[in-house]
Motif scaffolding. Structure first.
Motif, mmCIF file in Angstrom:
data_model
loop_
_atom_site.group_PDB
_atom_site.id
_atom_site.type_symbol
_atom_site.label_atom_id
_atom_site.label_comp_id
_atom_site.label_asym_id
_atom_site.label_seq_id
_atom_site.Cartn_x
_atom_site.Cartn_y
_atom_site.Cartn_z
ATOM 1 N N UNK A 46 0.863 -1.191 -0.021
ATOM 2 C CA UNK A 46 -0.180 0.066 -0.066
ATOM 3 C C UNK A 46 1.014 1.262 0.111
ATOM 4 N N UNK A 47 0.494 2.432 -0.695
ATOM 5 C CA UNK A 47 1.107 3.493 -0.642
ATOM 6 C C UNK A 47 0.535 4.389 0.466
ATOM 7 N N UNK A 48 -0.448 4.008 1.307
ATOM 8 C CA UNK A 48 -0.800 4.897 2.544
ATOM 9 C C UNK A 48 -1.708 3.923 3.429
ATOM 10 N N UNK A 49 -1.281 4.001 4.782
ATOM 11 C CA UNK A 49 -2.013 2.851 5.554
ATOM 12 C C UNK A 49 -2.694 3.857 6.596
ATOM 13 N N UNK A 50 -4.096 3.695 6.768
ATOM 14 C CA UNK A 50 -4.962 4.408 7.710
ATOM 15 C C UNK A 50 -5.287 3.517 8.948
ATOM 16 N N UNK A 51 -5.076 3.954 9.923
ATOM 17 C CA UNK A 51 -5.207 3.490 11.214
ATOM 18 C C UNK A 51 -6.100 4.376 12.046
ATOM 19 N N UNK A 52 -7.044 3.695 12.711
ATOM 20 C CA UNK A 52 -7.682 4.362 13.963
ATOM 21 C C UNK A 52 -7.068 4.278 15.247
ATOM 22 N N UNK A 53 -7.752 4.978 16.511
ATOM 23 C CA UNK A 53 -7.050 4.551 17.827
ATOM 24 C C UNK A 53 -7.336 3.159 18.093
ATOM 25 N N UNK A 54 -8.400 2.599 17.593
ATOM 26 C CA UNK A 54 -8.691 1.080 17.962
ATOM 27 C C UNK A 54 -7.872 0.243 17.381
ATOM 28 N N UNK A 55 -7.417 0.317 16.130
ATOM 29 C CA UNK A 55 -6.725 -0.769 15.428
ATOM 30 C C UNK A 55 -5.269 -0.396 15.282
ATOM 31 N N UNK A 56 -4.801 0.660 15.885
ATOM 32 C CA UNK A 56 -3.298 0.858 15.817
ATOM 33 C C UNK A 56 -2.678 0.001 16.754
ATOM 34 N N UNK A 57 -1.467 -0.596 16.577
ATOM 35 C CA UNK A 57 -1.042 -1.462 17.389
ATOM 36 C C UNK A 57 -0.312 -0.760 18.373
ATOM 37 N N UNK A 58 0.223 -1.453 19.487
ATOM 38 C CA UNK A 58 0.922 -0.576 20.569
ATOM 39 C C UNK A 58 0.171 0.629 21.263
ATOM 40 N N UNK A 59 1.031 1.242 21.998
ATOM 41 C CA UNK A 59 0.285 2.639 22.867
ATOM 42 C C UNK A 59 0.928 3.621 22.296
ATOM 43 N N UNK A 60 0.265 4.823 22.168
ATOM 44 C CA UNK A 60 0.672 6.067 22.107
ATOM 45 C C UNK A 60 0.528 7.096 22.910
ATOM 46 N N UNK A 61 1.645 8.015 23.249
ATOM 47 C CA UNK A 61 1.815 9.088 24.072
ATOM 48 C C UNK A 61 1.701 10.496 23.549
#
Length: 283
Positions: free
Chosen positions: A206-221
């Motif tokens: 894919x040229x662009x990958x779109x994630x949501x908060x629910x589907x994103x792996x790992x944790x974000x800060x």
């Protein structure tokens, strides 16, 4: 364990790079703030050989393997000898279905087989992290809070992709929402995949990958701003008074042996200087 073995294992281990920061937006393109992605998934060093092996195994497993050809024993006809053995001037033949005849069987042709390769689970997981990190370094990731569409609507899906600046082949990683999948399924350049089914090949194709908060792996800060980070780095540190505790010197074995020997010598000298006492029979 030898030093060489430890060095080799350390060189093969994945090196975590700096945290990748991207903007978190809505599906309408409104920026909600910058977040730092989990370096365990998006900060892994590239391993081209590993990713190539995993992707090759994945593509090989997609093959059905139903190709088949007929051998000379399976082709219809050819059971009779075409002409007599001797006296014709031609080379002897036993069947017109031999591989060198037109309409004959195929020698060493393909037969139905299974192309699946066994790939260790840890290799697949590491290749998945490498692919995520590569997409993050290329700036091909988009992160939104959620999809706002309540009913399946392709027009709303196209408007969201345009607001996010997506073009080319697009991979939408969903959390299993049926509305999102039905909204994107009429777009030929968009592919929706549940988060449990994403593979390294899907990410790299894919040229662009779109994630949501629910589907994103790992944790974000929440990403720290540059002035705040600079002030935190230059802030003076407060000194803490420490109480000194006097410690007694610990006697070593050599010192202890010398002390014992010294006592023994002093005891022997005192025994020699002591006057002898007369016995019972003395006067």
């Amino acid at each position: 364990m030898s030093v060489d073995v430890v060095a080799k294992r350390a060189s093969r281990a994945a090196v975590l790079g700096p945290a990748v920061t991207i903007n978190r937006t809505t599906d309408a393109g409104v920026v909600l703030g910058a977040v730092s992605l989990d370096p365990q998934f998006f900060g892994v060093a590239a391993n081209t050989a590993l990713v190539h092996q995993v992707v090759t195994a994945q593509l090989a497993a997609r093959r059905r393997g139903t190709q088949a050809t007929l051998t000379r024993a399976e082709v219809r006809g050819g059971s009779a000898k075409p002409y007599r053995q001797k006296g014709t001037g031609s080379a002897r033949q036993g069947s017109i279905r031999a591989p060198h005849y037109a309409g004959g069987g195929v020698a060493h042709g393909p037969k139905p087989r299974d192309y699946a390769q066994r790939t260790p689970r840890k290799m697949i997981q590491q290749a998945y992290r490498c692919a995520l990190s590569e997409r993050a370094r290329d700036g091909a990731l988009r992160l939104i809070d959620r999809w706002s569409m309540e009913v399946p609507r392709t027009k709303a899906a196209v408007a969201s992709l345009e607001a996010l600046g997506c073009s080319g082949r697009i991979l939408v990683v969903t959390g299993g929402e049926d509305v999102v999948e039905r909204s994107f399924r009429n777009l030929p350049a968009v592919r929706t995949v549940p988060r449990e089914m994403v593979t390294p090949y899907d990410l790299l194709a894919a040229d662009v990958v779109v994630f949501t908060d629910e589907s994103l792996p790992g944790t974000t800060t929440a990403a720290q701003s540059a002035p705040a980070a600079a002030s935190a780095a230059t802030a003076p540190t407060k000194r803490v008074a420490t109480k000194r505790v006097a410690t007694k010197p610990v006697a070593t074995k050599a010192v202890a042996k010398k002390a014992v020997a010294k006592k023994a010598v002093a005891k022997a000298a005192s025994a020699r200087q002591r006057p002898a006492t007369p016995g019972r029979g003395g006067r």
